[in-house]
Enzyme design. Sequence first.
Site, PDB file in Angstrom:
ATOM      1  N   LYS A 141       0.837  -1.210   0.000  1.00 36.05           N
ATOM      2  CA  LYS A 141       0.000   0.000   0.000  1.00 36.05           C
ATOM      3  C   LYS A 141       0.869   1.257   0.000  1.00 36.05           C
ATOM      4  CE  LYS A 141      -2.773   0.846   3.701  1.00 36.05           C
ATOM      5  NZ  LYS A 141      -2.485   2.189   4.258  1.00 36.05           N
TER       6      LYS A 141
ATOM      7  N   ARG B 258       2.983   5.901  -3.241  1.00 37.05           N
ATOM      8  CA  ARG B 258       4.139   6.729  -3.602  1.00 37.05           C
ATOM      9  C   ARG B 258       4.462   6.635  -5.088  1.00 37.05           C
ATOM     10  NH1 ARG B 258       4.072   5.630   1.666  1.00 37.05           N
ATOM     11  NH2 ARG B 258       5.308   6.834   3.167  1.00 37.05           N
TER      12      ARG B 258
ATOM     13  N   GLY C 116      -5.194   7.908   5.307  1.00 40.12           N
ATOM     14  CA  GLY C 116      -4.287   8.842   5.985  1.00 40.12           C
ATOM     15  C   GLY C 116      -3.048   9.122   5.149  1.00 40.12           C
TER      16      GLY C 116
ATOM     17  N   SER D 287       6.783   8.928  12.371  1.00 40.45           N
ATOM     18  CA  SER D 287       5.727   8.784  11.370  1.00 40.45           C
ATOM     19  C   SER D 287       6.286   8.997   9.972  1.00 40.45           C
ATOM     20  CB  SER D 287       4.614   9.806  11.627  1.00 40.45           C
ATOM     21  OG  SER D 287       3.805   9.919  10.473  1.00 40.45           O
TER      22      SER D 287
ATOM     23  N   ASP E 271       1.375  -1.438  11.822  1.00 48.13           N
ATOM     24  CA  ASP E 271       0.093  -1.881  11.267  1.00 48.13           C
ATOM     25  C   ASP E 271      -0.202  -3.350  11.582  1.00 48.13           C
ATOM     26  OD1 ASP E 271      -0.319   0.640  10.227  1.00 48.13           O
ATOM     27  OD2 ASP E 271       0.543   0.156   8.275  1.00 48.13           O
TER      28      ASP E 271
ATOM     29  N   ARG F 122      -7.033   1.796  17.783  1.00 42.48           N
ATOM     30  CA  ARG F 122      -6.809   0.340  17.672  1.00 42.48           C
ATOM     31  C   ARG F 122      -6.505  -0.311  19.019  1.00 42.48           C
ATOM     32  NH1 ARG F 122      -3.659   0.139  11.795  1.00 42.48           N
ATOM     33  NH2 ARG F 122      -5.565   0.256  10.554  1.00 42.48           N
TER      34      ARG F 122
HETATM   35  C1  S3P Z   1       2.251   4.709   6.245  1.00 40.78           C
HETATM   36  C2  S3P Z   1       2.810   5.009   7.468  1.00 40.78           C
HETATM   37  C3  S3P Z   1       2.263   4.543   8.755  1.00 40.78           C
HETATM   38  C4  S3P Z   1       1.297   3.385   8.569  1.00 40.78           C
HETATM   39  C5  S3P Z   1       0.334   3.613   7.435  1.00 40.78           C
HETATM   40  C6  S3P Z   1       1.072   3.836   6.129  1.00 40.78           C
HETATM   41  C7  S3P Z   1       2.861   5.263   5.029  1.00 40.78           C
HETATM   42  O1  S3P Z   1       1.567   5.608   9.359  1.00 40.78           O
HETATM   43  O2  S3P Z   1       0.597   3.136   9.760  1.00 40.78           O
HETATM   44  O3  S3P Z   1      -0.523   2.487   7.271  1.00 40.78           O
HETATM   45  O4  S3P Z   1       2.555   4.776   3.917  1.00 40.78           O
HETATM   46  O5  S3P Z   1       3.679   6.180   5.154  1.00 40.78           O
HETATM   47  P1  S3P Z   1       2.338   6.727  10.236  1.00 40.78           P
HETATM   48  O6  S3P Z   1       3.303   7.411   9.381  1.00 40.78           O
HETATM   49  O7  S3P Z   1       1.270   7.652  10.737  1.00 40.78           O
HETATM   50  O8  S3P Z   1       3.003   5.981  11.349  1.00 40.78           O
END
Ligand code: S3P
Length: 434
Positions: free
Chosen positions: A24, A29, A96, A169, A317, A348
């Site tokens: 994902k 990206r 997100g 993050s 995750d 969660r």
């Molecule tokens: C992700 C980063 C993580 C992850 C999300 C995907 C990404 O979140 O939990 O499923 O693709 O950069 P955080 O950056 O908020 O930790």
Amino acid sequence: MSEIRKVEFIKPVLKGELVVPGDKSISHRAVMLGSIAEGKTLIKGFLDGEDCLRTIEIFTQLGVSIQRSGTVVTIDSPGMQNWIQPTGDLYAGNSGTTARLMLGILAGSKVTTVLSGDESLSNRPMDRVTIPLKEMGSKIQTDKQASLLPLKVIGTTLNAIDYIMPVASAQVKSAILFAGLNAQGTTTVTEETVSRDHTERMLTYFGAEVHSGGGRVSIAGGQTLRGMEVHVPGDISSAAFFMAAAAMLEGSSVEFKRVGLNPTRTGIIDVLREMGAQIEITNTTDENGEPSATIVVAHGNLQGITIGGELIPRLIDELPVIALLATQAMGTTIIKDAEELRVKETDRIAAVTNELKKMGADIEATPDGMIIHGPTPLTGGVLSSYGDHRLGMMAAIAALATTGAVHIEDPSCINISYPHFFEDLNKLTKNQDK
Ligand code: S3P
């Protein structure tokens, strides 16, 4: 009334081979960089789940030509300097990653946009991205007090920053790096705990000069990217559900083909090994800067362990399914330093604790994790997915360990990251789903 799916197995054993859907994070990206770059990009193994389709839709609205046939995506972009002004909102749905990374991209663009999301996403914190972006000079506006979606982004000239991340993050780091690509000067992000590095790797693959090491990543503004061919490896976070199931069920052994093995994502392998599962890794390859391999996971006698610190971002995750696994392991499992779980698609920590408790697990929520005592027998019942794909899949995998059926409320959210999840579950259990 919302949809309910019944999942029931009698003495299940997981056997066989699996090619899990594309990663994902890498799929998002690849579309983003293919749209920022000028020219043609070809993506193979793209995750055709709802979150990544949102990202495609947004760039289509910005005037990028994107064609998709299943998991093959072709992009022909005029380059981000030539994106067009979209008419409606850019809707990130539940994603997100789409929302936070787009904020970084749009901040330094030439367009004015409104970024929105579904109910869950509209309650997730965006200030972690808007604060550093505002330091860079971005123009981001909201009607609400806190920086929540919908947000209006007026693309403008940005200045580089040197930013120390308060949370581990990858979404925040990536948003700043994307903004840095369009800023004047060199932007540097410092992380105390290293988060997934797909953005750095893919920026480099698309021709940008990025320097990373010692927890610091730097990018100079004003670099141009060229379109590329990207092969997306399987998503280890999706494979994790079946890896945990194979580890948990006696007699099970599953071979996962071409699973992404980026070291910033392989915490699940470390945990499964430490808990006692048998794991073999072969055929390691590298494509477009991302390693992948064949991984065989087989059952072992599981022990409780402590999971915390630097490991957490490497398996963030996977924690819902790890909590489930811990209910079947001997002894106590402690998950700590994982307060980020509280601001995912749902809280969660609360959701996993509630649902596993309903089945008879001995689990307690803590402010930053969970404490689980095992092994406990699990009973079936009605479980909520909370509209969160990873909770929905955890409930389905739990059904492999329960006496009696599990009824999953709102299972369609699983399409967010794993559209063929139930087909794969049935394939590995040889259609024991009744
Ligand atoms: C992700 C980063 C993580 C992850 C999300 C995907 C990404 O979140 O939990 O499923 O693709 O950069 P955080 O950056 O908020 O930790």
